[in-house]
Design an enzyme around this catalytic site. Structure first.
Site, PDB file in Angstrom:
ATOM      1  N   ARG A 185       0.814  -1.223   0.000  1.00  0.00           N
ATOM      2  CA  ARG A 185       0.000   0.000   0.000  1.00  0.00           C
ATOM      3  C   ARG A 185       0.839   1.261   0.000  1.00  0.00           C
ATOM      4  NH1 ARG A 185      -5.545  -0.711   2.193  1.00  0.00           N
ATOM      5  NH2 ARG A 185      -5.634  -2.929   2.493  1.00  0.00           N
ATOM      6  N   HIS A 239       2.543 -26.366  12.915  1.00  0.00           N
ATOM      7  CA  HIS A 239       3.891 -26.909  13.136  1.00  0.00           C
ATOM      8  C   HIS A 239       3.880 -28.190  13.979  1.00  0.00           C
ATOM      9  CE1 HIS A 239       4.933 -23.104  11.543  1.00  0.00           C
ATOM     10  NE2 HIS A 239       4.990 -22.417  12.657  1.00  0.00           N
ATOM     11  N   HIS A 282       6.579 -23.392   7.605  1.00  0.00           N
ATOM     12  CA  HIS A 282       8.039 -23.326   7.470  1.00  0.00           C
ATOM     13  C   HIS A 282       8.767 -24.421   8.249  1.00  0.00           C
ATOM     14  CE1 HIS A 282       7.995 -21.038  11.262  1.00  0.00           C
ATOM     15  NE2 HIS A 282       9.269 -21.315  11.366  1.00  0.00           N
ATOM     16  N   LYS A 312       5.314 -19.522  24.820  1.00  0.00           N
ATOM     17  CA  LYS A 312       6.189 -18.350  24.719  1.00  0.00           C
ATOM     18  C   LYS A 312       6.727 -18.041  26.117  1.00  0.00           C
ATOM     19  CE  LYS A 312       4.802 -16.618  20.461  1.00  0.00           C
ATOM     20  NZ  LYS A 312       5.814 -16.944  19.471  1.00  0.00           N
TER      21      LYS A 312
HETATM   22  C1  BG6 Z   1       5.639 -18.979  13.668  1.00  0.00           C
HETATM   23  C2  BG6 Z   1       4.773 -18.481  14.785  1.00  0.00           C
HETATM   24  O1  BG6 Z   1       4.884 -19.717  12.731  1.00  0.00           O
HETATM   25  O2  BG6 Z   1       6.652 -19.821  14.200  1.00  0.00           O
HETATM   26  C3  BG6 Z   1       5.601 -17.744  15.827  1.00  0.00           C
HETATM   27  O3  BG6 Z   1       3.786 -17.609  14.254  1.00  0.00           O
HETATM   28  C4  BG6 Z   1       6.739 -18.608  16.309  1.00  0.00           C
HETATM   29  O4  BG6 Z   1       4.803 -17.333  16.929  1.00  0.00           O
HETATM   30  C5  BG6 Z   1       7.512 -19.161  15.124  1.00  0.00           C
HETATM   31  O5  BG6 Z   1       7.589 -17.804  17.115  1.00  0.00           O
HETATM   32  C6  BG6 Z   1       8.538 -20.170  15.573  1.00  0.00           C
HETATM   33  O6  BG6 Z   1       9.321 -20.520  14.467  1.00  0.00           O
HETATM   34  P1  BG6 Z   1      10.829 -20.967  14.669  1.00  0.00           P
HETATM   35  O7  BG6 Z   1      11.284 -21.295  13.289  1.00  0.00           O
HETATM   36  O8  BG6 Z   1      11.538 -19.791  15.288  1.00  0.00           O
HETATM   37  O9  BG6 Z   1      10.774 -22.126  15.584  1.00  0.00           O
END
Ligand code: BG6
Length: 516
Positions: A64, A262, A200, A362
């Site tokens: 944007r 994850h 990821h 966290k």
């Molecule tokens: C993300 C989450 O998908 O993964 C985050 O939204 C989290 O909250 C993160 O901190 C953790 O990823 P990694 O690769 O640091 O373990």
């Protein structure tokens, strides 16, 4: 634990030729956002540095903000220079890479955006740019729908001269109904084989290694079942708090942010049956089978088998940190969980009766992501006749991060004339064994998309199977009386209720303490 034995490669191997990405124009929606700056650009830059990118590769950032190409490049350079993911960063290398980057200022909710974009990309493709189009949705999930429809209406989903693919970032919606709806919209515009739903964690080297460990060795698979395994523990602990993401996190919470994707992926890879081949169809099909074999929890089961927590003030690395409800942007009365734990059962021949415990949080005492597979005791206690001689069970632990590797705990005879035992650990560490650093997850995944390999991406039915398990827990939590938050201190190992969840079976969570 007494001894550490290092594992090293025993074969010599040639470094394989670097895979090459197809040429393409990568169009990133959400180009001025955090993900583009912190993850996508550093990963693309590194891929270019190591020679994986085609010379016909261009990036068009859509955002944007009214920025010129030059201003956009400058903002990315700063981020790439400071990113630990852009491992090969040099100013000279960046100057070369930045020539491929352009900026397209547009509102995703303006219907004119998409015909304008069609024209813009058409002009690029008339020059030496690639005919292949890769759309990356790195915006908040709420914008996915309008972007996908906009691309479809402008005909950007059809490509007579090359391929068109779309990458959809996580979170893939917030419940089963919204995931189904988004899948319908996506598949009304694109073909499933052109849709790449990203998680990821699947790009992490150690996560992929779970498959090699299980299916590349004969040794472990025969004992990988309910006859030998007592329980499995999956942990993703972070010391970080909510950072600058309060707006997103307040709406999401730990269960949706981490478990719905994850953690369930880690569980599926640990528990899946051997695939027929290492390809998208076989691997994803086997993962879906595992997820489908888990029964969604009733409210009563959720009350018994799940735990939620929220951190209060505490100490991380010797520094005082505020509680979640005092973080900027968070409601002081927030009921959002920053910790979630659950116990799942997989109702199939291999796993019936074996609990899979998952926990994530966290502001815990340590950064640790691991899967620990706990084996049963030996049928006869031959050696544990003295208290200092207690033989512990075998544990195989996949350390996803940090210190990526695999460890195996087992008993050995202590040196001496007496029959005394000690528990020892066989330790394989990626970095020490192979002497190289693994690519970051986004490099692996971006390269896979550009090569058309969807094995490490979530399929439509897989995304829905994940929500089929998580939505009932969310629903149960809104029905059940909420626990009194905060219920764990920042810097601790999580809420007491989580310890009780596993202690009910006579076990305890593995320590997060690096010295334990
Ligand atoms: C993300 C989450 O998908 O993964 C985050 O939204 C989290 O909250 C993160 O901190 C953790 O990823 P990694 O690769 O640091 O373990």
């Amino acid at each position: 634990m007494a001894t550490i034995v290092e594992a090293r490669p025993t074969t010599t191997y040639a470094t394989p030729a670097l895979p090459k990405a197809d040429s393409c124009i990568l169009v990133i929606f959400g180009a001025t956002g955090d993900l583009t700056r912190r993850k996508l650009i550093p990963a693309l830059y590194d891929l270019a540095c190591v020679g994986c990118m085609s010379p016909h590769f261009d990036i068009v950032g859509v955002g944007r903000k009214p920025l010129s190409d030059e201003q956009f490049r400058e903002s990315l350079e700063e981020a790439a220079a400071h990113s630990k993911d852009a491992r090969n960063f040099t100013s000279e290398g960046w100057r070369d890479f930045a020539k491929r980057i352009r900026y397209f200022a547009a509102d995703t909710d303006d219907p004119q955006t998409y015909p304008r974009l069609t024209k813009y990309l058409g002009e690029m493709r008339r020059t030496e740019c690639s005919p292949n189009l890769l759309f990356y949705l790195a915006t908040p999930t709420s914008l996915f729908d309008e972007i996908i429809r906009g691309l479809g209406a402008a005909g950007l989903n059809r490509n007579e001269k090359g391929w068109t693919r779309v990458v959809v970032e996580k979170p893939f919606c917030h419940d089963l109904a919204s995931a189904r709806k988004l899948n319908e919209v996506l598949l009304s515009v694109f073909h499933e084989e052109d849709v790449y739903r990203i998680d990821h964690y699947l790009g992490k080297e150690t996560v992929q290694n779970i498959l090699v460990f299980r299916f590349g060795n004969l040794l472990f698979e025969p004992i990988w079942n309910r006859n030998y395994i007592d329980y499995v523990e999956i942990t993703a602990a972070e010391t970080l708090g909510v950072e600058q993401r309060a707006g997103f996190y307040e709406e999401t919470g730990a269960l949706r942010d981490m478990v719905a994707n994850h953690m369930l992926q880690l569980l599926s890879l640990t528990a899946m049956e051997p695939p027929l081949a290492f390809d998208a169809s076989s691997v994803r099909g086997k993962k879906v089978e595992v997820l489908s074999a888990i029964k969604p929890m009733t409210v009563e089961e959720a009350a018994e088998r799940t735990v939620r927590g929220q951190y209060g003030p505490g100490q991380i690395d010797g520094k005082s940190v505020p509680g979640y409800s005092e973080e900027p942007g968070v409601s002081p009365k927030s009921k959002t969980e920053t910790y979630a734990a659950a116990q799942f059962f997989i109702d199939n021949w291999r796993w019936a009766g074996v609990p899979f415990f998952v926990r994530t949080g966290k502001r815990l005492s340590r950064n640790l992501t691991e899967i620990a597979v706990h084996f049963k005791r030996t049928p006869q206690t031959l050696f544990a006749h003295e208290s200092d001689n207690e033989v512990e069970r075998n544990v195989i632990a996949f350390r996803i991060q940090p210190n990526e590797g695999i460890s195996v705990d087992f008993a050995a005879k202590r040196p001496g004339t007496e029959m005394h035992t000690a528990n020892v650990q066989l330790n394989f560490r990626y970095r020490e064994a192979f002497g190289t650093k693994s690519p970051v997850a986004y490099e692996t995944l971006l390269l896979d998309v550009m090569r058309g390999d969807a094995t490490l991406f979530t399929r439509r039915d897989e995304a829905e199977a994940e929500w089929r398990l998580i939505t009932p827990v969310e629903d149960a939590w809104s029905e059940l009386p909420a626990p009194k938050f905060s219920n764990y201190a920042a810097g601790s190992a999580g809420p007491e209720a989580s310890d009780l969840l596993i202690a009910r079976h006579g076990w305890s969570w593995r320590s997060l303490d690096p010295l334990a």
